[in-house]
Design a protein around this motif. Structure first.
Motif, PDB file in Angstrom:
ATOM      1  N   TYR A   1      97.056  22.334  49.460  1.00 42.56           N
ATOM      2  CA  TYR A   1      96.307  21.371  50.269  1.00 42.56           C
ATOM      3  C   TYR A   1      94.914  21.901  50.600  1.00 42.56           C
ATOM      4  N   GLN A   2      94.104  21.014  51.130  1.00 50.55           N
ATOM      5  CA  GLN A   2      92.701  21.301  51.426  1.00 50.55           C
ATOM      6  C   GLN A   2      92.532  22.466  52.397  1.00 50.55           C
ATOM      7  N   ASP A   3      93.500  22.692  53.268  1.00 47.56           N
ATOM      8  CA  ASP A   3      93.369  23.768  54.252  1.00 47.56           C
ATOM      9  C   ASP A   3      93.558  25.159  53.645  1.00 47.56           C
ATOM     10  N   MET A   4      93.911  25.210  52.346  1.00 46.23           N
ATOM     11  CA  MET A   4      94.132  26.488  51.652  1.00 46.23           C
ATOM     12  C   MET A   4      95.234  27.296  52.336  1.00 46.23           C
ATOM     13  N   LYS A   5      96.226  26.592  52.843  1.00 44.36           N
ATOM     14  CA  LYS A   5      97.359  27.243  53.482  1.00 44.36           C
ATOM     15  C   LYS A   5      98.662  26.539  53.113  1.00 44.36           C
ATOM     16  N   ALA A   6      98.748  25.256  53.415  1.00 43.63           N
ATOM     17  CA  ALA A   6      99.956  24.485  53.107  1.00 43.63           C
ATOM     18  C   ALA A   6     100.018  24.168  51.621  1.00 43.63           C
ATOM     19  N   GLY A   7     101.230  24.169  51.074  1.00 42.77           N
ATOM     20  CA  GLY A   7     101.358  23.875  49.664  1.00 42.77           C
ATOM     21  C   GLY A   7     102.749  23.424  49.276  1.00 42.77           C
ATOM     22  N   ILE A   8     102.912  23.109  47.999  1.00 38.06           N
ATOM     23  CA  ILE A   8     104.188  22.708  47.416  1.00 38.06           C
ATOM     24  C   ILE A   8     104.365  23.444  46.100  1.00 38.06           C
ATOM     25  N   ILE A   9     105.509  24.054  45.897  1.00 38.19           N
ATOM     26  CA  ILE A   9     105.862  24.699  44.630  1.00 38.19           C
ATOM     27  C   ILE A   9     106.944  23.865  43.967  1.00 38.19           C
ATOM     28  N   GLY A  10     106.748  23.527  42.684  1.00 39.89           N
ATOM     29  CA  GLY A  10     107.786  22.739  42.052  1.00 39.89           C
ATOM     30  C   GLY A  10     107.508  22.372  40.613  1.00 39.89           C
ATOM     31  N   THR A  11     108.155  21.303  40.191  1.00 40.51           N
ATOM     32  CA  THR A  11     108.108  20.825  38.811  1.00 40.51           C
ATOM     33  C   THR A  11     107.173  19.632  38.692  1.00 40.51           C
ATOM     34  N   TRP A  12     106.259  19.726  37.743  1.00 37.66           N
ATOM     35  CA  TRP A  12     105.345  18.623  37.423  1.00 37.66           C
ATOM     36  C   TRP A  12     105.593  18.187  35.987  1.00 37.66           C
ATOM     37  N   ARG A  13     105.514  16.894  35.723  1.00 35.34           N
ATOM     38  CA  ARG A  13     105.626  16.356  34.385  1.00 35.34           C
ATOM     39  C   ARG A  13     104.497  15.354  34.151  1.00 35.34           C
ATOM     40  N   ASP A  14     103.719  15.604  33.129  1.00 38.61           N
ATOM     41  CA  ASP A  14     102.643  14.698  32.722  1.00 38.61           C
ATOM     42  C   ASP A  14     101.712  14.355  33.891  1.00 38.61           C
ATOM     43  N   GLY A  15     101.390  15.378  34.694  1.00 39.24           N
ATOM     44  CA  GLY A  15     100.411  15.214  35.763  1.00 39.24           C
ATOM     45  C   GLY A  15     100.966  14.837  37.112  1.00 39.24           C
ATOM     46  N   SER A  16     102.270  14.546  37.214  1.00 38.09           N
ATOM     47  CA  SER A  16     102.855  14.117  38.487  1.00 38.09           C
ATOM     48  C   SER A  16     103.992  15.035  38.908  1.00 38.09           C
ATOM     49  N   MET A  17     104.125  15.222  40.209  1.00 40.65           N
ATOM     50  CA  MET A  17     105.229  16.018  40.725  1.00 40.65           C
ATOM     51  C   MET A  17     106.547  15.310  40.505  1.00 40.65           C
TER      52      MET A  17
ATOM     53  N   GLY B   1      98.048  29.527  34.138  1.00 40.65           N
ATOM     54  CA  GLY B   1      97.836  28.100  34.355  1.00 40.65           C
ATOM     55  C   GLY B   1      96.377  27.743  34.506  1.00 40.65           C
ATOM     56  N   TRP B   2      96.150  26.463  34.733  1.00 36.31           N
ATOM     57  CA  TRP B   2      94.825  25.923  35.016  1.00 36.31           C
ATOM     58  C   TRP B   2      94.825  25.387  36.439  1.00 36.31           C
ATOM     59  N   TRP B   3      93.607  25.276  36.990  1.00 38.25           N
ATOM     60  CA  TRP B   3      93.434  24.531  38.239  1.00 38.25           C
ATOM     61  C   TRP B   3      93.074  23.089  37.890  1.00 38.25           C
ATOM     62  N   PHE B   4      93.841  22.158  38.418  1.00 37.60           N
ATOM     63  CA  PHE B   4      93.598  20.735  38.219  1.00 37.60           C
ATOM     64  C   PHE B   4      93.134  20.134  39.541  1.00 37.60           C
ATOM     65  N   PRO B   5      91.842  19.773  39.687  1.00 35.01           N
ATOM     66  CA  PRO B   5      91.417  19.089  40.911  1.00 35.01           C
ATOM     67  C   PRO B   5      92.156  17.760  41.040  1.00 35.01           C
TER      68      PRO B   5
ATOM     69  N   ASN C   1      99.966  20.494  29.429  1.00 38.67           N
ATOM     70  CA  ASN C   1     100.710  20.101  28.235  1.00 38.67           C
ATOM     71  C   ASN C   1      99.735  19.778  27.104  1.00 38.67           C
ATOM     72  N   ASN C   2     100.208  19.207  26.032  1.00 38.77           N
ATOM     73  CA  ASN C   2      99.347  18.921  24.881  1.00 38.77           C
ATOM     74  C   ASN C   2      98.277  17.883  25.181  1.00 38.77           C
ATOM     75  N   ASN C   3      98.511  17.081  26.220  1.00 36.78           N
ATOM     76  CA  ASN C   3      97.528  16.076  26.632  1.00 36.78           C
ATOM     77  C   ASN C   3      96.634  16.579  27.762  1.00 36.78           C
ATOM     78  N   LYS C   4      96.705  17.887  28.021  1.00 30.10           N
ATOM     79  CA  LYS C   4      95.913  18.524  29.071  1.00 30.10           C
ATOM     80  C   LYS C   4      96.244  17.984  30.457  1.00 30.10           C
ATOM     81  N   MET C   5      97.499  17.571  30.611  1.00 32.13           N
ATOM     82  CA  MET C   5      98.012  17.151  31.909  1.00 32.13           C
ATOM     83  C   MET C   5      98.904  18.252  32.471  1.00 32.13           C
ATOM     84  N   ALA C   6      98.957  18.347  33.802  1.00 35.72           N
ATOM     85  CA  ALA C   6      99.775  19.373  34.441  1.00 35.72           C
ATOM     86  C   ALA C   6     101.245  19.160  34.120  1.00 35.72           C
ATOM     87  N   GLU C   7     101.892  20.229  33.646  1.00 33.03           N
ATOM     88  CA  GLU C   7     103.316  20.132  33.320  1.00 33.03           C
ATOM     89  C   GLU C   7     103.940  21.519  33.351  1.00 33.03           C
TER      90      GLU C   7
END
Length: 241
Positions: A42-58, A12-16, A28-34
């Motif tokens: 999250y900013q604390d480098m501890k909490a996070g979310i794992i899941g499905t993204w489509r066209d840049g959005s969770m 994958g890529w890192w998307f800021p 994806n083909n539009n270089k959006m997270a998918e």
């Protein structure tokens, strides 16, 4: 991905996202997270979310905790552990009449860093306190609620008299409806529970939240020690995009 562990073939890529988090996902083909194995950290480098993204959005995601990073092809990959016995998050961008239906599903970042208790400010009711330390510039809490355009006026007398209104971007305001103001009715975000303070240690800023979309967040403006009462000054100019 097994319980947050990336498969060797997954690249994958890192998307800021903004100053408060980053997303690891396939483009994806539009270089959006998918993808179905994306990780928001999250900013604390501890909490996070794992899941499905489509066209840049969770779309949906599970709360998770960062265990470590692994290096693959010169790129850091996050290894997460899904938090057990937690319901799945669903993306919901608030409107003028509705907000997230998962009102009693806490945010994983806020669960790690905040708690609600009686305010130390007289007659202020409940307040939000830091359970960990924050540095200047750190994300404190999300301020989610209904989003209303000032151009359309106030739709109810309840909104006119609300103490929870925050001015936002593009002449919009965010407010927590009265039925959700108690922690017994709403804990999906805690930004509305910070106390207004002239001796403020935080401010409101625009943020892009993985679960709520474009909202207001409470951000530290100086170093804050654990157990401190958190509060911005609502009379300050709101800092947005």
């Amino acid at each position: 991905m097994t319980n947050g562990h990336p498969d060797s073939e997954y690249f994958g890529w890192w998307f800021p996202q903004d100053d408060y988090g980053a997303l690891y996902c396939t483009p994806n083909n539009n270089k959006m997270a998918e993808g179905d194995r994306c990780v928001y950290l999250y900013q604390d480098m501890k909490a996070g979310i794992i899941g499905t993204w489509r066209d840049g959005s969770m779309v949906t995601g599970k709360p998770a905790i960062l265990q470590k990073f692994v290096v693959d092809g010169g790129l850091l990959k996050p290894v997460m552990e899904i938090v057990e016995n937690k319901d799945e998050y669903t993306f919901f961008q608030s409107t003028s009449t509705s907000m997230t239906p998962d009102v009693m599903l806490p945010d994983i970042y806020e669960e790690l860093h905040l708690y609600i208790a009686p305010s130390t400010i007289p007659s202020a009711g409940e307040g939000v306190f830091a359970s960990t330390s924050f540095r200047n510039g750190d994300l404190i809490a999300a301020y989610n609620g209904i989003i209303i355009s000032r151009e359309n006026g106030f739709p109810s007398n309840e909104l006119k008299s609300s103490h929870y209104i925050v001015e936002t971007w593009d002449n919009l305001i965010i407010d927590i409806p009265q039925k959700y103001q108690s922690k017994d009715k709403y804990v999906a975000s805690l930004g509305h529970k910070v106390n207004d303070s002239k001796n403020n240690n935080s401010v409101y800023k625009f943020c892009q939240h993985p679960r709520f979309g474009e909202i207001t967040c409470v951000v530290a403006i100086r170093d804050i020690q654990g157990s401190s009462l958190l509060g911005p000054n609502k009379n300050d100019v709101i800092q947005y995009k």
